[in-house]
Design a protein around this motif. Structure first.
Motif, mmCIF file in Angstrom:
data_model
loop_
_atom_site.group_PDB
_atom_site.id
_atom_site.type_symbol
_atom_site.label_atom_id
_atom_site.label_comp_id
_atom_site.label_asym_id
_atom_site.label_seq_id
_atom_site.Cartn_x
_atom_site.Cartn_y
_atom_site.Cartn_z
ATOM 1 N N GLN A 248 0.856 -1.188 0.000
ATOM 2 C CA GLN A 248 0.000 0.000 0.000
ATOM 3 C C GLN A 248 0.895 1.241 0.000
ATOM 4 N N PRO A 249 0.400 2.364 -0.567
ATOM 5 C CA PRO A 249 1.174 3.612 -0.448
ATOM 6 C C PRO A 249 1.379 3.953 1.017
ATOM 7 N N ALA A 250 2.446 4.685 1.301
ATOM 8 C CA ALA A 250 2.758 5.076 2.679
ATOM 9 C C ALA A 250 1.735 6.087 3.179
ATOM 10 N N GLN A 251 1.565 6.129 4.525
ATOM 11 C CA GLN A 251 0.717 7.161 5.151
ATOM 12 C C GLN A 251 1.662 8.163 5.813
ATOM 13 N N GLY A 252 2.190 9.055 5.036
ATOM 14 C CA GLY A 252 3.103 10.071 5.592
ATOM 15 C C GLY A 252 4.492 9.524 5.860
ATOM 16 N N THR A 253 5.014 9.867 7.038
ATOM 17 C CA THR A 253 6.381 9.537 7.407
ATOM 18 C C THR A 253 6.442 8.145 8.028
ATOM 19 N N PHE A 254 7.473 7.357 7.622
ATOM 20 C CA PHE A 254 7.680 6.064 8.292
ATOM 21 C C PHE A 254 8.388 6.290 9.594
ATOM 22 N N LYS A 255 8.238 5.379 10.498
ATOM 23 C CA LYS A 255 8.944 5.462 11.768
ATOM 24 C C LYS A 255 10.448 5.419 11.496
ATOM 25 N N GLY A 256 11.155 6.329 12.105
ATOM 26 C CA GLY A 256 12.615 6.350 11.911
ATOM 27 C C GLY A 256 13.049 7.193 10.739
ATOM 28 N N GLN A 257 12.107 7.655 9.961
ATOM 29 C CA GLN A 257 12.440 8.507 8.819
ATOM 30 C C GLN A 257 12.313 9.978 9.229
ATOM 31 N N GLN A 258 13.130 10.836 8.584
ATOM 32 C CA GLN A 258 12.926 12.270 8.828
ATOM 33 C C GLN A 258 11.536 12.655 8.345
ATOM 34 N N THR A 259 11.003 13.736 8.914
ATOM 35 C CA THR A 259 9.617 14.086 8.608
ATOM 36 C C THR A 259 9.423 14.377 7.123
ATOM 37 N N VAL A 260 8.463 13.685 6.559
ATOM 38 C CA VAL A 260 8.118 13.923 5.155
ATOM 39 C C VAL A 260 6.991 14.949 5.136
ATOM 40 N N SER A 261 7.119 15.949 4.309
ATOM 41 C CA SER A 261 6.073 16.975 4.254
ATOM 42 C C SER A 261 5.788 17.344 2.813
ATOM 43 N N GLY A 262 4.756 18.116 2.618
ATOM 44 C CA GLY A 262 4.461 18.673 1.300
ATOM 45 C C GLY A 262 3.553 17.793 0.452
ATOM 46 N N PHE A 263 3.145 16.640 0.975
ATOM 47 C CA PHE A 263 2.233 15.792 0.188
ATOM 48 C C PHE A 263 0.796 16.197 0.466
ATOM 49 N N LEU A 264 -0.114 15.740 -0.357
ATOM 50 C CA LEU A 264 -1.528 16.087 -0.191
ATOM 51 C C LEU A 264 -2.292 14.882 0.338
ATOM 52 N N GLY A 265 -3.299 15.158 1.138
ATOM 53 C CA GLY A 265 -4.074 14.067 1.720
ATOM 54 C C GLY A 265 -3.236 13.301 2.722
ATOM 55 N N SER A 266 -3.445 11.994 2.823
ATOM 56 C CA SER A 266 -2.651 11.236 3.790
ATOM 57 C C SER A 266 -1.733 10.217 3.128
ATOM 58 N N GLY A 267 -2.089 9.770 1.894
ATOM 59 C CA GLY A 267 -1.253 8.755 1.258
ATOM 60 C C GLY A 267 -0.291 9.334 0.249
ATOM 61 N N LEU A 268 0.886 8.691 0.089
ATOM 62 C CA LEU A 268 1.828 9.088 -0.955
ATOM 63 C C LEU A 268 2.739 7.897 -1.246
ATOM 64 N N VAL A 269 3.499 8.005 -2.350
ATOM 65 C CA VAL A 269 4.519 7.004 -2.615
ATOM 66 C C VAL A 269 5.747 7.424 -1.833
ATOM 67 N N ASN A 270 6.245 6.536 -0.975
ATOM 68 C CA ASN A 270 7.418 6.856 -0.151
ATOM 69 C C ASN A 270 8.229 5.570 -0.118
ATOM 70 N N THR A 271 9.297 5.503 -0.933
ATOM 71 C CA THR A 271 9.999 4.232 -1.122
ATOM 72 C C THR A 271 11.084 3.988 -0.085
ATOM 73 N N TRP A 272 11.085 4.817 0.967
ATOM 74 C CA TRP A 272 12.026 4.521 2.058
ATOM 75 C C TRP A 272 11.621 3.206 2.697
ATOM 76 N N ASN A 273 10.316 3.148 3.051
ATOM 77 C CA ASN A 273 9.694 1.904 3.484
ATOM 78 C C ASN A 273 10.544 1.151 4.484
ATOM 79 N N GLY A 274 11.170 1.856 5.400
ATOM 80 C CA GLY A 274 11.960 1.183 6.444
ATOM 81 C C GLY A 274 13.441 1.428 6.287
ATOM 82 N N SER A 275 13.945 1.521 5.025
ATOM 83 C CA SER A 275 15.366 1.853 4.861
ATOM 84 C C SER A 275 15.637 2.266 3.420
ATOM 85 N N ASP A 276 16.766 2.975 3.227
ATOM 86 C CA ASP A 276 17.169 3.400 1.887
ATOM 87 C C ASP A 276 17.543 2.217 0.995
ATOM 88 N N SER A 277 17.874 1.103 1.611
ATOM 89 C CA SER A 277 18.393 -0.011 0.805
ATOM 90 C C SER A 277 17.315 -0.674 -0.049
#
Lengths: 876, 478
Positions: A97-126
């Motif tokens: 599923q698309p991410a709901q904002g910032t993942f735990k442990g990630q720096q704050t993600v901002s500037g997206f609209l609504g609550s969902g976005l594509v965020n491929t950190w998903n736990g780590s950069d790797s």
């Protein structure tokens, strides 16, 4: 330097003073209403509770508004609010599923609209992967989307694929914030395409954040999208009722202030409240930061020298002119309606805001020795000017090349409603050791409130927010509810302190902010008082350049006139030869000097005054050296007459120049002919009174420069006899050159105004007047030279002004065709010389007119000739 | 024809005028032949009437070549090898304590970009900036030790021109007129030939202050009609004549109203003079009658446009001197950087400024010498102050009033000598300091005026160009 040159306020009919008295009365009434106006909710606990409720209710109103408006967003191609839909997802970076904002442990993600976005950190950069949109046909020319995350080209990116190849690509900027990006799709219109989101990078910033693809006809994203949605009053009413608030319109104000970007500034009173909504650790973080700032600031303050803080309720040596400043500092927090809406001023401040901004004034510090490189002023102002007057040099606004930093101009002094430190520096350091004073004015329709003045050599670090620190120190827990309670308690305590006529600076700042931003229900009585205040309408101020008392200062002797070679300090006193009486300790001594000059025992001033008048009327004073009655001057020709006139002037005429003039011009002496009486023996006169010093006849006098010009205008009919008004710009010929030449020339005829009203520019003086001995305006010149040079003939012959006026005169004299030539000539003579022409003169003129076929030209030439006849400028 | 004869007999005055009744032109013509007679007949009223100097004058006229902005002494006439040796060093270490400068942006010790050579038989040091002036080195008296009290243009300009840093005092040209009057009643006694730059301080550098207005400078534009009101506005030539006839006859009819007052006589005569000036001035400004060789000598045909402008100014200066104008001042043409004020781009600015004035000045000195006028014409060259031997920024020099160079030539000064010394850096005077007052005292001395005796009572005391200062530089007087 005991006196200060300045533009002094004039109030000829006391009209400003009367308006000010009335305004002060209204101010006092408002002042008495103030505590009541703040304490509307009743007891302090209720007040505190209400304010806290407004805060949390405003949050609720904003959240509800956001929910209501997010739905209304234009249809997106993909907004990732509910799953990936038809997108194909590969790898482990995208999750299911698309991410709901910032993942735990990630720096704050901002500037997206609504609550969902594509965020491929998903736990780590790797983690890596790829998402592919379904195929679509490009129909609209633009694609808008939001992108953030890694800046790896081709590896953390969004691509537009046509025939499987990326034709457009975008990456993030190594930043978690998503920012808008727009592609121009017009070259690909009609083509089949897919969007691809790529995360092929594993190291630092090896992820991409993407949201909200929108196809659009517009190049820019809809401008309306940037403006905030309207707050719904119905919604506000509903929330206000639920929360038990006094009213809903105040709630709307709270919401407006909270969502404004200005409250994102850490110095803003509501910053803590706003920041803690996003980041629960904000209070702690900023608390620490502010404590560090406070330490640095306190340390820096210790290194400064305090000039004034007005905390003792005293402003010794500070003076004010005009009408807007109260010369005494505020003793308790005050209602200061001098800006729109009105505000509250803390104790210990010199303010010009008790009266509306239409009242003006100037505040001046005592004269002090400049000991440091910089001057810091803690003040609150709008459109005020602050300047440093060094060694009495009040023209510094014209010498900014050498005096940079000595003026804070009106544009530099808008402190946005808060007290702030402003610094004067730059060339200030060049004048360390000099005697200076500060001049603070609100002449441009603003206001200024001065809290403190300090001198330092080092820059002053930023002062931490006074209210923010106070709130943090007074909150009893970490939750937002406790924070709201702290705001509420500060409010309630402030109101109580106000009733007791003392409030801490932070409390006053909070009261002021709440009042200024209308975050508390309005008290109708106070509103009415404020309106009454705005009805007072004083006239615009008039000014005159004058010397007024400053700080009493004794000067040192300048040896041989040099400011670099200083001798002893000399107490202020009148000239030793004139008695040498000392000035009082508490004043410059100007007033005492003036009194001495006109006192009964002092015959000097009146003698000099009547002699000057005599000089103007007879071209020779009774004492011919009008500027010098001393041993270097010449003795009077008629000493008894001089003393009689002087005594009459001061006693029976009560110093009236008009009466003195009347007395002299009605005398037999003044009315004599310039030809000696026929009974006088000319041979004897040549021996007894060759220079006519004894006035055996009237003297021949040449008109003064200004009078010649005025006389020309008078006879030509062009003269505008109006009294007063602005001066007329000087007429510039091509021969008047040099620095500072005005861009535009004034009219050739000076708009017909008297020469008195011709503008005097020191390097562009009117050449016609100079030719006739108008003195240069830099030195006092009691007696003008009367020269007699060919340039004067050239002026009267060839100056276009003279020729133009001659033409005008001729037009007037020939306008009435029924007047005979003879009568016209008589009229010309009477206008120019106050007499009828002789037969000889008449004949000469008639033959002149007859010799010219063009009669218009002939009369114009005749008029020009009459200006040049010596009788026009030489009175006999 | 002494005026006093007519004092109590105005009708005689009328008779006298009627002797010239052939018309205004005839009056003018005969007046031209008897200039001095007319002038002396109005003495006591005409401030420009010739006066006898205090002692026999060496110079009759002055031409002041005013180098607006302050030329650099160490790049022109004050050779300082130490600057080469210490070039690039910190001036505070090399020179020692420095006075504050206007902009306080002090760079390195800056050697002159131009080579100095000894010139002429006298071996005066002059830099390569002045190839033409170098040829007449043996006529120059270079004063290397001038100081000013003011480091800023406006005050320094007033000081240089009037002996006071305040605005509103009489200019040295006005004092010259006050002391000597004018031998040519058709022209002003003090003329500024404006090359295009009116200096900071404005026209008040040339004013008459508390002296009568007649002594103030007439600022001549470099044009055929150099001053206002010199051209009759009447389109046909006879019209002004007819007006003047009527003015004369009306004035004559009314003479007895004035009891023979001298000032009326003078005012009438002024119309005759004015009439003549209308043709004298345009004639003066026309250089058509000058030979090609003369024009070439001055550089009228030079490639650089500002050289042409200044050449014309110098040539007209000579024509003024020939006609007896006492004091002529030349200001610089515009467009060579900001005057001589090279706070930056010294090489560019000074090269252009020197190119502008070098050949014309050489032409002027040579031409005056050829005509036997150099002996009686004092030429003075200089600015309001000099420039620092160290850089302002990287490539400029700031103001320096502590020691700078001016030079004089002709007019009774010794040629081929230098006077006074600055220190090894060309920064401050170390020997034979010359105040601006000394310069003024010397100029007046050469004109036959004792500067301590040329006074006017104003503001309760006897004012002088030199105030209470000034010493004549006797060592430079030939």
């Amino acid at each position: 330097q005991s006196s200060r040159r300045q533009e002094a306020f004039l109030d000829p009919n006391q009209s400003v003073a009367k308006a000010a008295t009335e305004a002060h009365r209204i101010h006092e009434r408002g002042q008495s209403l103030l505590p009541k106006a703040f304490a509307m909710a009743g007891d302090p606990d209720k007040n505190a509770d209400q304010l806290a409720r407004y805060l949390s209710a405003a949050d609720e109103l904003l959240a509800a508004t956001k929910r209501a408006t997010t739905k209304a967003n234009p249809a997106a191609f993909a907004d990732f609010e509910s799953g990936y839909g038809d997108w194909t997802v590969e790898g482990d970076a995208f999750g299911t599923q698309p991410a709901q904002g910032t993942f735990k442990g990630q720096q704050t993600v901002s500037g997206f609209l609504g609550s969902g976005l594509v965020n491929t950190w998903n736990g780590s950069d790797s983690k890596m992967g790829r998402a592919l949109s379904p195929v679509f046909t490009i129909e609209k020319p633009y694609l808008h989307f939001l992108i953030g995350g890694g800046a790896h080209k081709g590896r953390t990116c969004v691509n537009l694929l046509i025939d499987g190849k990326a034709v457009l690509s975008a990456t993030g900027k190594n930043n978690e914030a998503l920012s808008p990006s727009t592609w121009d799709l017009s070259p690909y219109r009609g083509k089949q395409a897919r969007l691809e989101i790529v995360d092929e990078a594993a190291g630092g910033w090896g992820h991409v954040n993407v949201d909200h693809f929108v196809f659009s006809e517009e190049k820019s994203t809809d401008p309306d999208q940037d403006s905030l949605p309207l707050l719904d009053p119905a919604l506000a009413r509903q929330i206000a009722t639920q929360q038990g608030l006094i009213d809903d319109s105040t709630l709307l104000r709270w919401a407006e202030v909270l969502r404004s970007p200005t409250s994102d500034d850490p110095s803003h009173p509501l910053f803590l409240w706003k920041a803690s909504a996003k980041d629960p650790g904000a209070a702690k973080k900023f608390g620490q930061k502010w404590e560090d700032q406070a330490k640095a600031f306190e340390a820096a303050l210790k290194e400064t020298e305090l000039l004034a803080d007005f905390d003792s309720g005293d402003a010794e040596g500070w003076t004010s002119t005009g009408f807007s400043f109260d010369a005494a500092p505020t003793k308790s927090p005050e209602w200061t309606p001098g800006t729109d809406g009105g505000l509250v001023t803390p104790a210990g401040v010199l303010t010009s805001a008790e009266l509306p901004a239409r009242f003006h004034g100037v505040l001046r510090s005592p004269t002090f020795e400049l000991t440091r490189n910089s001057i810091h002023l803690r003040l609150r102002s709008r459109a005020a000017e602050v300047r440093l007057v060094i060694d009495g040099h009040y023209m510094n606004r014209f010498h900014q090349l050498l005096l940079k930093g000595t003026i804070l101009k009106t544009g530099d002094t808008d402190t946005k409603g808060e007290f702030r430190w402003l610094t004067m520096t730059g060339d200030v350091n060049k004048y360390v050791g000099h005697r200076v004073y500060l001049e603070i004015s609100d002449l441009s329709g603003g206001f200024v409130e001065l809290d403190e003045v300090r001198l330092s050599d080092a820059p002053l670090p930023p002062e931490p927010p006074i209210l923010g620190r106070f709130i943090l120190a007074h909150k009893s827990g970490d939750s937002r509810a406790e924070l709201a309670n702290a705001y509420g308690a500060t409010w309630a305590d402030g109101v109580t302190s106000l009733q007791n006529q003392k409030a801490a600076p932070a409390q006053a700042a909070w009261l002021d902010f709440v009042w200024r931003e209308q975050l508390w229900p309005r008290n109708p009585d106070l509103e009415e008082t404020a309106r009454a205040m705005t009805r007072s309408n004083p006239p615009e101020p008039l000014f005159a350049t004058a010397m007024l008392d400053g700080t009493p200062e004794n000067e040192r002797i300048h040896i041989r006139g040099s400011h670099l070679k200083l001798g002893d300090t000399v107490p202020r006193h009148n000239l030793t030869a004139l008695g040498g009486s000392l000035a009082p300790e508490t004043a410059s001594g100007r007033l005492e000097l003036a009194r001495e000059l006109v006192s009964k025992d002092n015959p000097l001033v009146r003698r000099v005054a009547v002699n000057r008048v005599w000089h103007h009327l007879f071209e020779r004073g009774i004492v011919p050296t009008v500027d010098d009655f001393g041993v270097m001057g010449q003795p009077p020709s008629h000493p008894e007459l001089l003393d009689w006139l002087a005594t009459e002037f001061s006693d029976s005429m009560n110093w009236s120049l008009k009466r003195l003039l009347r007395e002299i011009v009605l005398s037999g002496t003044y009315r004599m002919s310039s030809a000696p009486h026929p009974s006088l023996d000319r041979e004897r006169l040549a021996v007894v009174d060759p220079g006519n010093v004894l006035l055996h006849r009237a003297p021949i006098r040449r008109l003064q420069a200004e009078a010649i010009r005025d006389a020309i205008l008078t006879v030509s009919g062009r003269l505008d006899p109006a009294v007063g008004g602005p001066s007329v710009p000087v007429h510039l010929t091509s021969f008047m050159e040099g620095r500072g030449r005005p861009k535009e020339s004034g009219p050739l005829d000076g708009a017909g105004r008297r020469s008195l009203y011709t503008e005097i520019r020191r390097n562009f003086l009117p050449p016609f007047l100079l030719t006739f001995d108008m003195p240069i305006p830099f030195n006092a010149m009691g007696r003008r030279s009367v020269s007699n040079v060919p340039a004067q003939a050239l002026s009267l012959l060839n100056d276009p002004f003279v020729v133009e006026e001659a033409g005008l005169w001729a037009e007037h004299i020939t306008a009435d065709a029924s007047v005979s030539m003879d009568d016209r000539i008589v009229r010309l003579f009477q206008a120019a010389y106050c007499r009828r022409p002789t037969d000889e003169e008449r004949q000469q003129i008639e033959s002149f007119l007859a010799s010219e076929p063009d009669q218009k030209q002939a009369w114009s030439d005749l008029c020009h000739t009459l200006f040049n006849k010596k009788e026009f400028i030489y009175l006999n | 024809m002494h005026c006093r004869r007519y004092r109590s007999a105005p009708l005689s005055r009328r008779q006298m005028l009627s002797q010239f009744a052939n018309g205004f032109g005839a009056v003018a013509l005969s007046a031209l032949l008897q200039d001095r007679t007319f002038a002396s007949s109005t003495s006591g009223i005409n401030p420009l009437a010739p006066k006898t100097p205090h002692f026999p004058a060496k110079a009759k006229n002055v031409i002041f070549l005013y180098m607006d902005g302050g030329p650099s002494q160490v790049d022109t006439f004050d050779h300082k090898p130490m600057l080469e040796k210490y070039h690039g060093k910190n001036p505070r270490e090399a020179i020692g304590k420095l006075e504050p400068t206007q902009f306080d942006n002090i760079g390195i010790v800056l050697k002159s970009p131009w080579e100095f050579k000894q010139r002429g038989e006298s071996g005066l040091w002059i830099s390569d900036l002045f190839p033409f002036v170098s040829k007449v080195a043996d006529d120059l008296c270079v004063i290397k030790s001038v100081v000013s009290k003011f480091p800023e243009h406006t005050s320094a300009n007033y000081f240089l021109h009037t002996g006071s840093g305040l605005q509103g005092r009489p200019s040295m040209g006005a004092w010259t007129g006050y002391g000597l009057g004018s031998v040519n009643q058709n022209l002003p006694g003090f003329i500024v030939l404006n090359g295009g730059l009116i200096p900071p301080g404005g026209l008040d550098c040339f004013n008459s202050g508390f002296l009568p207005a007649a002594y103030q400078a007439s600022v001549f534009k470099p044009a055929d009609l150099p001053v206002a009101n010199i051209q009759p506005l009447e389109k046909e030539p006879g019209r002004q004549r007819r007006k003047l006839e009527l003015i004369r006859s009306l004035d004559e009819s009314a003479l007895d109203r004035y009891a023979g007052e001298e000032q009326i006589d003078s005012a009438i005569i002024n119309y005759e003079t004015a009439y003549r000036m209308q043709s004298a001035v345009p004639e003066l400004m026309s250089i058509d009658g000058e030979s090609e060789a003369t024009k070439k000598l001055y550089g009228i045909d030079a490639e650089f446009k500002n050289t042409q402008v200044f050449a014309r100014q110098c040539l007209i200066a000579r024509r003024l001197v020939e006609r007896g104008v006492r004091f002529v001042e030349l200001t610089c043409p515009n467009g060579n950087g900001d005057r001589w004020d090279q706070h930056a781009r010294l090489v560019d600015g000074h090269t252009k400024n020197c190119l502008t004035v070098d050949q014309p000045i050489y032409g002027l000195i040579t031409d005056l010498k050829k005509r036997g006028l150099l002996e009686s014409t004092l030429i003075v060259w200089g600015g309001e102050f000099g420039r620092t031997p160290f850089a302002q920024g990287t490539d400029g020099r700031d103001h320096n009033p502590f020691g700078f160079s001016m030079w004089m030539a002709g007019g009774g000064v010794k040629g081929g000598i230098s006077y006074g010394e600055t220190d090894d850096w060309g920064y401050k005077v170390v020997d034979s300091k010359v105040e601006i007052h000394d310069l003024h005292a010397t100029m007046l001395h050469l004109l036959g005026i004792d500067h301590t005796r040329s006074t006017v009572r104003w503001s309760g005391r006897d004012m002088r160009l030199t105030d209470v200062h000034g010493h004549v530089l006797r060592r430079i007087v030939a």
